[in-house]
Design an enzyme around this catalytic site. Structure first.
Site, mmCIF file in Angstrom:
data_model
loop_
_atom_site.group_PDB
_atom_site.id
_atom_site.type_symbol
_atom_site.label_atom_id
_atom_site.label_comp_id
_atom_site.label_asym_id
_atom_site.label_seq_id
_atom_site.Cartn_x
_atom_site.Cartn_y
_atom_site.Cartn_z
ATOM 1 N N ASP A 83 0.855 -1.202 0.000
ATOM 2 C CA ASP A 83 0.000 0.000 0.000
ATOM 3 C C ASP A 83 0.889 1.249 0.000
ATOM 4 O OD1 ASP A 83 -3.235 0.468 1.110
ATOM 5 O OD2 ASP A 83 -1.843 2.178 0.967
ATOM 6 N N THR A 137 -2.710 5.399 -11.047
ATOM 7 C CA THR A 137 -2.837 4.264 -10.121
ATOM 8 C C THR A 137 -3.722 3.153 -10.698
ATOM 9 O OG1 THR A 137 -2.457 5.584 -8.146
ATOM 10 C CG2 THR A 137 -3.729 3.560 -7.862
ATOM 11 N N THR A 164 -15.533 -2.705 -10.079
ATOM 12 C CA THR A 164 -16.732 -2.090 -9.503
ATOM 13 C C THR A 164 -17.901 -2.165 -10.481
ATOM 14 O OG1 THR A 164 -17.673 0.071 -8.943
ATOM 15 C CG2 THR A 164 -15.727 0.120 -10.294
ATOM 16 N N ASP A 165 -19.108 -2.139 -9.948
ATOM 17 C CA ASP A 165 -20.287 -2.119 -10.829
ATOM 18 C C ASP A 165 -20.391 -0.805 -11.597
ATOM 19 O OD1 ASP A 165 -21.018 -0.454 -8.717
ATOM 20 O OD2 ASP A 165 -22.948 -1.421 -8.338
ATOM 21 N N GLU A 166 -19.607 0.207 -11.160
ATOM 22 C CA GLU A 166 -19.705 1.517 -11.823
ATOM 23 C C GLU A 166 -19.206 1.469 -13.266
ATOM 24 O OE1 GLU A 166 -18.774 4.964 -9.432
ATOM 25 O OE2 GLU A 166 -19.120 3.848 -7.592
ATOM 26 N N TYR A 203 -13.433 8.321 -12.581
ATOM 27 C CA TYR A 203 -13.136 7.143 -11.749
ATOM 28 C C TYR A 203 -13.585 5.862 -12.450
ATOM 29 C CZ TYR A 203 -14.194 3.495 -8.317
ATOM 30 O OH TYR A 203 -14.305 2.278 -7.673
ATOM 31 N N LYS A 221 -11.445 2.584 -13.973
ATOM 32 C CA LYS A 221 -11.648 1.190 -13.545
ATOM 33 C C LYS A 221 -11.998 0.315 -14.756
ATOM 34 C CE LYS A 221 -11.627 -0.271 -9.862
ATOM 35 N NZ LYS A 221 -10.487 -0.823 -9.058
ATOM 36 N N ASP A 266 -26.130 18.974 -7.270
ATOM 37 C CA ASP A 266 -25.896 17.582 -7.644
ATOM 38 C C ASP A 266 -24.463 17.366 -8.137
ATOM 39 O OD1 ASP A 266 -26.560 14.974 -7.928
ATOM 40 O OD2 ASP A 266 -28.148 15.281 -9.409
HETATM 41 P P1 NAD Z 1 -10.002 3.118 -0.431
HETATM 42 O O1 NAD Z 1 -9.841 4.435 -1.132
HETATM 43 O O2 NAD Z 1 -10.591 3.080 0.927
HETATM 44 O O3 NAD Z 1 -8.566 2.413 -0.318
HETATM 45 C C1 NAD Z 1 -7.650 2.408 -1.362
HETATM 46 C C2 NAD Z 1 -6.301 1.946 -0.807
HETATM 47 O O4 NAD Z 1 -5.377 1.885 -1.909
HETATM 48 C C3 NAD Z 1 -5.695 2.915 0.217
HETATM 49 O O5 NAD Z 1 -5.140 2.189 1.292
HETATM 50 C C4 NAD Z 1 -4.594 3.629 -0.559
HETATM 51 O O6 NAD Z 1 -3.500 4.037 0.254
HETATM 52 C C5 NAD Z 1 -4.173 2.545 -1.534
HETATM 53 N N1 NAD Z 1 -3.565 3.086 -2.747
HETATM 54 C C6 NAD Z 1 -4.012 4.124 -3.504
HETATM 55 N N2 NAD Z 1 -3.159 4.343 -4.526
HETATM 56 C C7 NAD Z 1 -2.165 3.417 -4.414
HETATM 57 C C8 NAD Z 1 -1.023 3.122 -5.176
HETATM 58 N N3 NAD Z 1 -0.690 3.837 -6.257
HETATM 59 N N4 NAD Z 1 -0.230 2.103 -4.793
HETATM 60 C C9 NAD Z 1 -0.544 1.372 -3.675
HETATM 61 N N5 NAD Z 1 -1.603 1.610 -2.913
HETATM 62 C C10 NAD Z 1 -2.414 2.626 -3.282
HETATM 63 O O7 NAD Z 1 -10.800 2.213 -1.454
HETATM 64 P P2 NAD Z 1 -11.858 1.042 -1.180
HETATM 65 O O8 NAD Z 1 -13.198 1.632 -1.045
HETATM 66 O O9 NAD Z 1 -11.337 0.149 -0.145
HETATM 67 O O10 NAD Z 1 -11.830 0.287 -2.588
HETATM 68 C C11 NAD Z 1 -10.899 -0.762 -2.828
HETATM 69 C C12 NAD Z 1 -11.116 -1.285 -4.226
HETATM 70 O O11 NAD Z 1 -12.446 -1.771 -4.368
HETATM 71 C C13 NAD Z 1 -10.931 -0.247 -5.324
HETATM 72 O O12 NAD Z 1 -10.264 -0.846 -6.391
HETATM 73 C C14 NAD Z 1 -12.347 0.146 -5.702
HETATM 74 O O13 NAD Z 1 -12.401 0.565 -7.050
HETATM 75 C C15 NAD Z 1 -13.074 -1.161 -5.491
HETATM 76 N N6 NAD Z 1 -14.517 -1.059 -5.151
HETATM 77 C C16 NAD Z 1 -14.927 -0.245 -4.137
HETATM 78 C C17 NAD Z 1 -16.280 -0.208 -3.792
HETATM 79 C C18 NAD Z 1 -16.770 0.634 -2.637
HETATM 80 O O14 NAD Z 1 -17.984 0.705 -2.412
HETATM 81 N N7 NAD Z 1 -15.916 1.268 -1.845
HETATM 82 C C19 NAD Z 1 -17.197 -0.994 -4.479
HETATM 83 C C20 NAD Z 1 -16.731 -1.821 -5.511
HETATM 84 C C21 NAD Z 1 -15.390 -1.839 -5.814
HETATM 85 P P1 TYD Z 2 -20.293 7.541 -2.729
HETATM 86 O O1 TYD Z 2 -20.210 7.008 -1.348
HETATM 87 O O2 TYD Z 2 -19.342 8.619 -3.149
HETATM 88 O O3 TYD Z 2 -20.205 6.284 -3.703
HETATM 89 P P2 TYD Z 2 -20.426 6.190 -5.316
HETATM 90 O O4 TYD Z 2 -20.574 7.546 -5.869
HETATM 91 O O5 TYD Z 2 -19.148 5.567 -5.777
HETATM 92 O O6 TYD Z 2 -21.630 5.350 -5.485
HETATM 93 O O7 TYD Z 2 -21.766 8.086 -2.969
HETATM 94 C C1 TYD Z 2 -22.894 7.248 -2.837
HETATM 95 C C2 TYD Z 2 -24.107 8.058 -3.253
HETATM 96 O O8 TYD Z 2 -24.313 9.108 -2.299
HETATM 97 C C3 TYD Z 2 -23.955 8.752 -4.604
HETATM 98 O O9 TYD Z 2 -25.218 8.729 -5.262
HETATM 99 C C4 TYD Z 2 -23.585 10.171 -4.258
HETATM 100 C C5 TYD Z 2 -24.296 10.386 -2.928
HETATM 101 N N1 TYD Z 2 -23.627 11.315 -2.001
HETATM 102 C C6 TYD Z 2 -24.347 12.390 -1.436
HETATM 103 O O10 TYD Z 2 -25.538 12.591 -1.716
HETATM 104 N N2 TYD Z 2 -23.694 13.219 -0.576
HETATM 105 C C7 TYD Z 2 -22.387 13.046 -0.249
HETATM 106 O O11 TYD Z 2 -21.851 13.875 0.539
HETATM 107 C C8 TYD Z 2 -21.678 11.934 -0.811
HETATM 108 C C9 TYD Z 2 -20.237 11.696 -0.462
HETATM 109 C C10 TYD Z 2 -22.345 11.100 -1.676
#
Ligand code: NAD
Ligand code: TYD
Length: 339
Positions: free
Chosen positions: A33, A100, A125-127, A153, A157, A275
């Site tokens: 990390d 990254t 991700t589903d995004e 973003y 991905k 928004d």
């Molecule tokens: P996060 O932002 O909480 O954590 C990301 C981690 O990656 C951090 O510890 C950061 O220090 C590390 N990192 C960033 N750039 C780096 C680099 N260049 N080299 C090494 N480490 C690096 O993210 P998260 O929410 O835990 O998501 C993790 C993964 O899951 C991501 O790939 C994200 O796209 C995917 N994902 C997230 C969600 C969600 O709801 N959070 C859903 C589906 C998929």
């Molecule tokens: P987020 O947690 O950023 O995840 P993602 O955009 O990757 O789905 O946001 C979840 C939803 O919540 C998204 O529709 C945006 C909305 N949102 C707010 O309405 N207010 C906020 O302050 C944030 C961070 C997100």
């Protein structure tokens, strides 16, 4: 088995490290990390002295450092969580997202080709599928849904996913990809919807809801995501994509109101703000493939998961108060002031 977990100091990667260390007493977990703003060593406090755990402060896009780590550790499996993960930040500046999320993925897979690997798993991700309309509740993302991204973003991905597919087809690299819906749970960085709303409500600060709060997300408790990835890396078919989600769709407003209700706070704390640009309307996963082929099912309902999560944030104030009082403050102001 030696498993490299990149991004293991982040939200989902950190939960995955805990999950694997607890479940497989004879596995070695190597966390890689870069400790960006989203990485936090405190997330790894309870495992850092475990003899089966080691940590590299390394950027996955740093080819030399990644190759050195491979030479030293000779890993069997790579699970790549490391990423820039926040849509709002990608709208401000997407450069680091490409570096990254795309170049980092390339470096990791090049290392896998050079040194050999049993499995490279890409956490996607589903995004990458874009969004679904609100008035078509019959539609869900399947693995065959075309990639159609909205934010820098999600575009980064999706680019990485295409590269992973190319390394499979061209070089026969043994890859799998998972595409999961929105996660929530412990150690979630307080810039994302659920932890941000919990933290603001606890501090009696306004809860900034984008637009009208009608956007729908499909929420999965983070431990259920960890169990899905565990199954995929052990039993998933090489070259395949698996969607992960638990049919837990909620509007943002429903989520925010649930949090306020659980904390006994007034709905007057809600503030509707401008928004998000290009804001995706609805995400909804069809998890039939991972269920039918690997037997995966989520175990934690939204009602239970949100209670667990709120309890965790109440019990671990030091973890998130440290974050919101530090450098993150500037970012918060940039995104929310005058919005
Ligand atoms: P996060 O932002 O909480 O954590 C990301 C981690 O990656 C951090 O510890 C950061 O220090 C590390 N990192 C960033 N750039 C780096 C680099 N260049 N080299 C090494 N480490 C690096 O993210 P998260 O929410 O835990 O998501 C993790 C993964 O899951 C991501 O790939 C994200 O796209 C995917 N994902 C997230 C969600 C969600 O709801 N959070 C859903 C589906 C998929
Ligand atoms: P987020 O947690 O950023 O995840 P993602 O955009 O990757 O789905 O946001 C979840 C939803 O919540 C998204 O529709 C945006 C909305 N949102 C707010 O309405 N207010 C906020 O302050 C944030 C961070 C997100």
């Amino acid at each position: 088995m030696k498993i490299v977990v990149t991004g293991g100091a982040g939200f989902i990667g950190g939960n995955f490290v805990h999950y694997m260390i607890n479940k497989y007493k004879d596995y070695k977990i190597i966390c890689v990390d870069a400790l960006t703003y989203a990485g936090n060593m405190e997330t790894l406090d309870s495992v850092k002295d475990n003899p089966n755990f080691s940590f590299y402060k390394t950027d996955i896009a740093d080819r030399k450092a990644v190759y050195e780590m491979f030479e030293k550790e000779t890993p069997d499996i790579i699970v790549n969580f490391a990423a820039e993960s926040h849509v709002d930040r990608s709208i401000e500046n997407s450069e680091i997202f490409l570096k990254t999320n795309v170049m980092g993925t390339q470096v990791l897979m090049d290392a896998c080709r050079k040194y050999g690997i049993k499995r490279y798993h890409q956490v996607s991700t589903d995004e990458v599928y874009g969004d679904l309309p609100l008035d078509r509740q019959d539609l869900f993302f399947t693995e065959k849904t075309p990639l159609h991204t909205s934010s820098p973003y999600s575009a980064s991905k999706a680019s990485a996913d295409l590269l992973v597919g190319a390394y499979y087809r061209t070089y026969n690299l043994p890859v799998t990809i998972s595409r999961c819906s929105n996660n929530y749970g412990p150690y979630h960085f307080p810039e994302k919807l659920i932890p941000l709303m919990i933290a603001n409500a606890l501090n009696d600060k306004k809860l900034p809801v984008y637009g009208k709060g009608k956007n729908v997300r499909d929420w999965l408790y983070v431990e259920d995501h960890c169990s899905a990835i565990d199954l995929i890396i052990h039993k998933g078919k090489v070259g395949e994509v698996y969607n992960v989600g638990g049919h837990n769709e909620r509007t943002n407003l429903e989520v925010v109101k649930t949090i306020l209700h659980e904390l006994g706070k007034s709905e007057e704390l809600i503030k509707y703000v401008t928004d998000r640009k290009g804001h995706d309307m609805r995400y909804a996963i069809d998890p039939a493939k991972i269920h039918n082929e690997l037997g995966w099912l989520p175990t934690i309902t939204f009602d239970k998961g949100i209670k667990n999560t709120i309890r965790w944030y109440l019990d671990n104030k030091a973890w998130w108060e440290n974050i919101i009082s530090g450098e993150y403050k500037n970012c918060y102001e940039k995104i929310y002031t005058n919005r």
